[in-house]
Design a protein around this motif. Structure first.
Motif, PDB file in Angstrom:
ATOM      1  N   THR A 168      -0.541  -6.216   4.602  1.00  0.00           N
ATOM      2  CA  THR A 168      -1.587  -5.286   4.175  1.00  0.00           C
ATOM      3  C   THR A 168      -2.964  -5.911   4.365  1.00  0.00           C
ATOM      4  O   THR A 168      -3.186  -7.059   3.990  1.00  0.00           O
ATOM      5  CB  THR A 168      -1.412  -4.895   2.697  1.00  0.00           C
ATOM      6  N   TRP A 222      -9.898   0.164   0.418  1.00  0.00           N
ATOM      7  CA  TRP A 222      -8.858   0.735   1.261  1.00  0.00           C
ATOM      8  C   TRP A 222      -7.726  -0.262   1.476  1.00  0.00           C
ATOM      9  O   TRP A 222      -7.948  -1.476   1.439  1.00  0.00           O
ATOM     10  CB  TRP A 222      -9.435   1.106   2.628  1.00  0.00           C
ATOM     11  N   TYR A 260      -8.688  -8.414  12.014  1.00  0.00           N
ATOM     12  CA  TYR A 260      -9.305  -7.154  11.578  1.00  0.00           C
ATOM     13  C   TYR A 260     -10.790  -7.389  11.322  1.00  0.00           C
ATOM     14  O   TYR A 260     -11.183  -8.464  10.852  1.00  0.00           O
ATOM     15  CB  TYR A 260      -8.632  -6.634  10.309  1.00  0.00           C
ATOM     16  N   TRP A 291      -6.744  -5.298   3.164  1.00  0.00           N
ATOM     17  CA  TRP A 291      -7.591  -4.604   2.193  1.00  0.00           C
ATOM     18  C   TRP A 291      -9.029  -4.708   2.661  1.00  0.00           C
ATOM     19  O   TRP A 291      -9.497  -5.783   3.020  1.00  0.00           O
ATOM     20  CB  TRP A 291      -7.451  -5.264   0.821  1.00  0.00           C
ATOM     21  N   TYR A 313      -4.837  -0.951   4.392  1.00  0.00           N
ATOM     22  CA  TYR A 313      -4.188  -0.630   5.669  1.00  0.00           C
ATOM     23  C   TYR A 313      -2.823  -1.315   5.689  1.00  0.00           C
ATOM     24  O   TYR A 313      -2.737  -2.546   5.676  1.00  0.00           O
ATOM     25  CB  TYR A 313      -5.034  -1.093   6.849  1.00  0.00           C
ATOM     26  N   SER A 335       0.830  -1.205   0.000  1.00  0.00           N
ATOM     27  CA  SER A 335       0.000   0.000   0.000  1.00  0.00           C
ATOM     28  C   SER A 335       0.861   1.250   0.000  1.00  0.00           C
ATOM     29  O   SER A 335       0.458   2.296  -0.499  1.00  0.00           O
ATOM     30  CB  SER A 335      -0.934  -0.005   1.206  1.00  0.00           C
ATOM     31  N   SER A 355      -5.744   9.224   3.379  1.00  0.00           N
ATOM     32  CA  SER A 355      -4.466   8.529   3.476  1.00  0.00           C
ATOM     33  C   SER A 355      -3.651   9.160   4.593  1.00  0.00           C
ATOM     34  O   SER A 355      -3.855  10.325   4.954  1.00  0.00           O
ATOM     35  CB  SER A 355      -3.693   8.601   2.153  1.00  0.00           C
ATOM     36  N   ARG A 373      -0.402   2.803   8.220  1.00  0.00           N
ATOM     37  CA  ARG A 373      -0.963   3.851   7.372  1.00  0.00           C
ATOM     38  C   ARG A 373      -2.166   3.299   6.622  1.00  0.00           C
ATOM     39  O   ARG A 373      -2.259   2.089   6.401  1.00  0.00           O
ATOM     40  CB  ARG A 373       0.063   4.331   6.328  1.00  0.00           C
ATOM     41  N   ILE A 374      -3.071   4.175   6.218  1.00  0.00           N
ATOM     42  CA  ILE A 374      -4.131   3.790   5.302  1.00  0.00           C
ATOM     43  C   ILE A 374      -3.957   4.547   3.993  1.00  0.00           C
ATOM     44  O   ILE A 374      -3.440   5.672   3.972  1.00  0.00           O
ATOM     45  CB  ILE A 374      -5.545   4.043   5.879  1.00  0.00           C
ATOM     46  N   GLU A 375      -4.375   3.904   2.898  1.00  0.00           N
ATOM     47  CA  GLU A 375      -4.335   4.504   1.567  1.00  0.00           C
ATOM     48  C   GLU A 375      -5.591   4.062   0.824  1.00  0.00           C
ATOM     49  O   GLU A 375      -6.226   3.068   1.181  1.00  0.00           O
ATOM     50  CB  GLU A 375      -3.104   4.038   0.771  1.00  0.00           C
TER      51      GLU A 375
END
Length: 384
Positions: free
Chosen positions: A262, A274, A186, A264, A276, A25, A222, A282-284
């Motif tokens: 990551t 998204w 998660y 998703w 993570y 990500s 982000s 971080r998130i994007e």
């Protein structure tokens, strides 16, 4: 070893053991844009009403309220989230039932040649079981999509009673994804002002006790994030999503998939995917239909998500034009399949067989538009 070689090696154990890297990500230059898919254009609809690229074929595995061929078990209504698990020389596909009351989940066991060996119930007497997730120890987490719903840990092999797991929080559950590196689960929440959670078990592999946390971040799409403990996972009288100041809100959390650092996850309210980055915290944005160049987004109704050993993400549509789209590591989004004649349904439960050669999914309401008309499919072909 390059990324795709690594993926093939690490994904060989099946969905529950998938740890291969999809894409980083942190390397995302911008949300994915439309382009030519790796398998070419969709062909004409086959006998099952499914449009597929050249070389791919489909078959019907089960229909709601009908006996699964080769068994005595009637398939459940409104098939939703699903996953595959290795089972001897074959494998098992599990599927939730998004009805209330009743809910629950069922399983189909396949022989090594893909023929059906058995079908049976693994969870009963719950409510509106929507999505969930596989654990590294071979269980299926089935979430109730109701206010203050539970997560149930179920046993795809059969013969073991499902267990309610209140420590994972009581809220409107959607999907779950296990992160073995950080030893957390998660969780997504299907609310217009929902949150993104993680559960840290006291003992990894035992979900009876632990700490529920919520992602905290600003309003940006982000950037860096932190985690804060949810004081009361029971969510009563204050909902879990309202307990922590600064908890980031997501518009309708849906699918969730983890691989190699990551996680998703998707949000249907704004048609976003998204990423993570659990390493960098971080998130994007991996995809946003409002940011598609030219304004013609191929992927809408963003819902369930699964990763393939190639590094591709497969995202199912809830409505839209009943497509499953692929998002490649090169940040290209394109249709992989389309179901025709079922505009009042949604695509649910995408999952790959352990060897990556078969893709399972359902049309929740089929051609009838009713929960009693669900159809579960298998697609075979030259998946990369």
């Amino acid at each position: 070893m390059d990324r795709r070689t690594l993926l093939r090696a690490t994904a060989a154990g099946g969905a529950a053991a998938f740890t291969g890297s999809l894409w980083s990500s942190a390397a995302l230059a911008a949300p994915a844009q439309p382009g030519a898919g790796p398998y070419g254009p969709l062909g004409a609809a086959d006998g099952n009403g499914i449009q597929l690229p050249a070389g791919f074929t489909s078959r019907v595995v089960a229909r709601s309220r009908q006996v699964v061929a080769g068994t005595t078990y009637s398939w459940h209504d409104a098939p939703d989230g699903g996953a595959c698990f290795p089972a001897g020389t074959g494998w098992i596909y599990v599927s939730n039932s998004e009805i209330t009351p009743g809910g629950g989940a069922s399983a189909v066991r396949f022989n090594a040649d893909g023929t059906v060996a058995a079908a049976y119930r693994i969870l009963s007497d719950t409510n509106r079981n929507c999505a969930g997730g596989a654990t590294p120890w071979g269980t299926w987490l089935s979430g109730e999509e109701v206010s203050r719903g539970y997560v149930y840990e179920t046993y795809p092999q059969g013969g073991t009673t499902a267990v309610q797991r209140p420590a994972l929080g009581r809220f409107k559950h959607e999907a779950a994804a296990a992160d073995p590196a950080r030893q957390v689960i998660y969780l997504t929440e299907d609310e217009s002002s929902g949150c993104f959670y993680r559960f840290r078990p006291t003992v990894w592999g035992n979900l009876s006790a632990g700490t529920l946390e919520v992602l905290v971040a600003g309003t940006a799409t982000s950037g860096p994030v932190t985690w804060a403990r949810v004081p009361d996972p029971d969510g009563s009288p204050t909902y879990t999503r309202q307990q922590v100041s600064g908890a980031k809100k997501f518009n309708g959390g849906e699918g969730c998939w983890y691989a190699d650092g990551t996680c998703w996850f998707t949000t249907k309210g704004d048609n976003r995917v998204w990423a993570y980055d659990a390493v960098a915290q971080r998130i994007e944005l991996a995809y946003d239909d409002s940011l598609v160049a030219g304004g013609s987004a191929p992927l809408t109704g963003v819902d369930n998500i699964v990763g393939a050993r190639s590094g591709d993400l497969y995202v199912a549509e809830d409505g839209g034009n009943m497509e499953m789209n692929i998002i490649t590591p090169d940040e290209v989004v394109a249709p992989f399949l389309r179901i025709t004649g079922q505009s009042s349904s949604e695509i649910t439960g995408p999952a790959f067989s352990p060897d990556g050669t078969r893709l399972y999914f359902s049309s929740q309401r089929g051609t009838s538009g009713s929960s009693s008309g669900g159809i579960t499919y298998e697609v075979r072909g030259p998946f990369r």
